[in-house]
Design an enzyme around this catalytic site. Sequence first.
Site, PDB file in Angstrom:
ATOM      1  N   GLY A 275      53.934  95.855  38.870  1.00 25.33           N
ATOM      2  CA  GLY A 275      53.651  95.110  40.096  1.00 25.33           C
ATOM      3  C   GLY A 275      52.210  95.422  40.494  1.00 25.33           C
ATOM      4  O   GLY A 275      51.815  96.599  40.545  1.00 25.33           O
ATOM      5  N   ALA A 276      51.423  94.368  40.758  1.00 26.26           N
ATOM      6  CA  ALA A 276      49.973  94.542  40.893  1.00 26.26           C
ATOM      7  C   ALA A 276      49.547  95.615  41.919  1.00 26.26           C
ATOM      8  O   ALA A 276      48.807  96.549  41.577  1.00 26.26           O
ATOM      9  CB  ALA A 276      49.334  93.194  41.205  1.00 26.26           C
TER      10      ALA A 276
ATOM     11  N   ASP B 173      49.349  88.397  40.438  1.00 27.98           N
ATOM     12  CA  ASP B 173      48.645  89.518  39.798  1.00 27.98           C
ATOM     13  C   ASP B 173      47.143  89.377  39.949  1.00 27.98           C
ATOM     14  O   ASP B 173      46.412  90.356  39.947  1.00 27.98           O
ATOM     15  CB  ASP B 173      49.031  89.614  38.325  1.00 27.98           C
ATOM     16  CG  ASP B 173      50.436  90.155  38.220  1.00 27.98           C
ATOM     17  OD1 ASP B 173      51.381  89.352  38.326  1.00 27.98           O
ATOM     18  OD2 ASP B 173      50.585  91.386  38.114  1.00 27.98           O
TER      19      ASP B 173
ATOM     20  N   ASN C 135      50.429  84.944  37.641  1.00 31.19           N
ATOM     21  CA  ASN C 135      51.620  85.710  38.031  1.00 31.19           C
ATOM     22  C   ASN C 135      52.576  85.733  36.834  1.00 31.19           C
ATOM     23  O   ASN C 135      52.298  85.143  35.784  1.00 31.19           O
ATOM     24  CB  ASN C 135      52.283  85.105  39.273  1.00 31.19           C
ATOM     25  CG  ASN C 135      53.359  86.013  39.850  1.00 31.19           C
ATOM     26  OD1 ASN C 135      53.114  87.205  40.066  1.00 31.19           O
ATOM     27  ND2 ASN C 135      54.550  85.506  40.092  1.00 31.19           N
TER      28      ASN C 135
HETATM   29  O1  MRU Z   1      54.646  92.799  34.588  1.00 28.44           O
HETATM   30  P1  MRU Z   1      54.839  93.160  36.024  1.00 28.44           P
HETATM   31  O2  MRU Z   1      56.239  93.521  36.368  1.00 28.44           O
HETATM   32  O3  MRU Z   1      53.828  94.189  36.481  1.00 28.44           O
HETATM   33  O4  MRU Z   1      54.498  91.803  36.796  1.00 28.44           O
HETATM   34  C1  MRU Z   1      54.611  91.783  38.185  1.00 28.44           C
HETATM   35  C2  MRU Z   1      54.363  90.443  38.792  1.00 28.44           C
HETATM   36  O5  MRU Z   1      54.073  89.486  38.101  1.00 28.44           O
HETATM   37  C3  MRU Z   1      54.402  90.367  40.286  1.00 28.44           C
HETATM   38  O6  MRU Z   1      54.829  89.100  40.699  1.00 28.44           O
HETATM   39  C4  MRU Z   1      52.988  90.610  40.845  1.00 28.44           C
HETATM   40  O7  MRU Z   1      52.441  91.772  40.313  1.00 28.44           O
HETATM   41  C5  MRU Z   1      52.973  90.686  42.321  1.00 28.44           C
HETATM   42  S1  MRU Z   1      53.736  92.143  42.915  1.00 28.44           S
HETATM   43  C6  MRU Z   1      53.550  92.202  44.587  1.00 28.44           C
END
Ligand code: MRU
Length: 344
Positions: A47-48, A237, A247
């Site tokens: 998650g970003a 992201d 995203n």
């Molecule tokens: O691969 P991940 O689980 O890190 O991807 C996360 C996402 O795509 C989320 O939608 C994004 O980071 C936003 S989190 C507030």
Amino acid sequence: MSVETLRLRQQRLELIDQRLLPQQFEYVACSSAAEVAQAIRAMVVRGAPAIGCAAAYGLALEAIRVQDRPAAERSAAMATAFARLAASRPTAINLFWALERVRRRWNALGEGNGGEAAGELLAEAQAIHREDEAANRRLGEHGARLLADGVRVLTHCNAGALATAGHGTALGIIRSARDAGKRVSVIAGETRPFLQGARLTAWELLQEQIPVTLITDSMAGHLMSRGEVDAVIVGADRVAANGDIANKIGTYMLAVLAERHRLPFYVAAPLSTIDRSVASGSDIPIEERPREEVLGFRDLRWAPPEVPVRNPAFDVTPAALVSALVTERGVVEWPDTSKIAAIF
Ligand code: MRU
């Protein structure tokens, strides 16, 4: 009170091991930048915004680890730490945003006392952590105003407390709407192949008794066509200067479906996710993840092992499909370059 995704205990960063949820709830402890970089790469933390916070703590832990060494050794260790963390994952800009912010603080400190420098970096990491949660709460309040009582929201991946310092972005809007007394129910897409929706969003919402129904990703269009969805809310992201959104893979498909069914498609992201150095989404690097994730899950394999596989972890949704970008500074309807520049 939502889950504590990252926490500092006895000068170690503890991270909920998100690979194990929902079957096991365990923290993994990291005490160096190398360990944090490995945790990010392995998706212990994801998650970003959460990745950005973890990276900032990783630098602080490194500064603590080498605080008694000579200045030249400390500088070399920190240079390696910055490089390792920057190489951990490519798409979420919050990682690079947090590293730059800590790097500026480090550069401003000069060659002084190692212990003081470590204390300063730890304070910076804690500030990033606190500010992210506060931004999500403000963003949540702005976004909650977009939702009517009784709304049925489709979300993708996990943009919740688990993906941030707390409260969440997309799920932050849902929490804030609930806190404002609105009835909100959520349809969570399972989010193949890593199953962040099925494993993490479903778990996180159940913890707080927010009504949630799980679907496989391919069911979204059917439910929209039957009038069972009122709005789509996702996180991001990286947001490009023109409002294009990177995203989790599958987001673009939902945006196209939302347009087809005339449903609002909202993207929730703090300013730390906006990267004005990339003009459009085509300039955003898209992570390709291991083929094993598509061939099966954990120890289970369902595809012929020799079949060629693609596994892009993110996709780009053009700004033209985004009804509104919700940030801590407010709601930007139909984002474009000038509207995004104006919020900075
Ligand atoms: O691969 P991940 O689980 O890190 O991807 C996360 C996402 O795509 C989320 O939608 C994004 O980071 C936003 S989190 C507030």
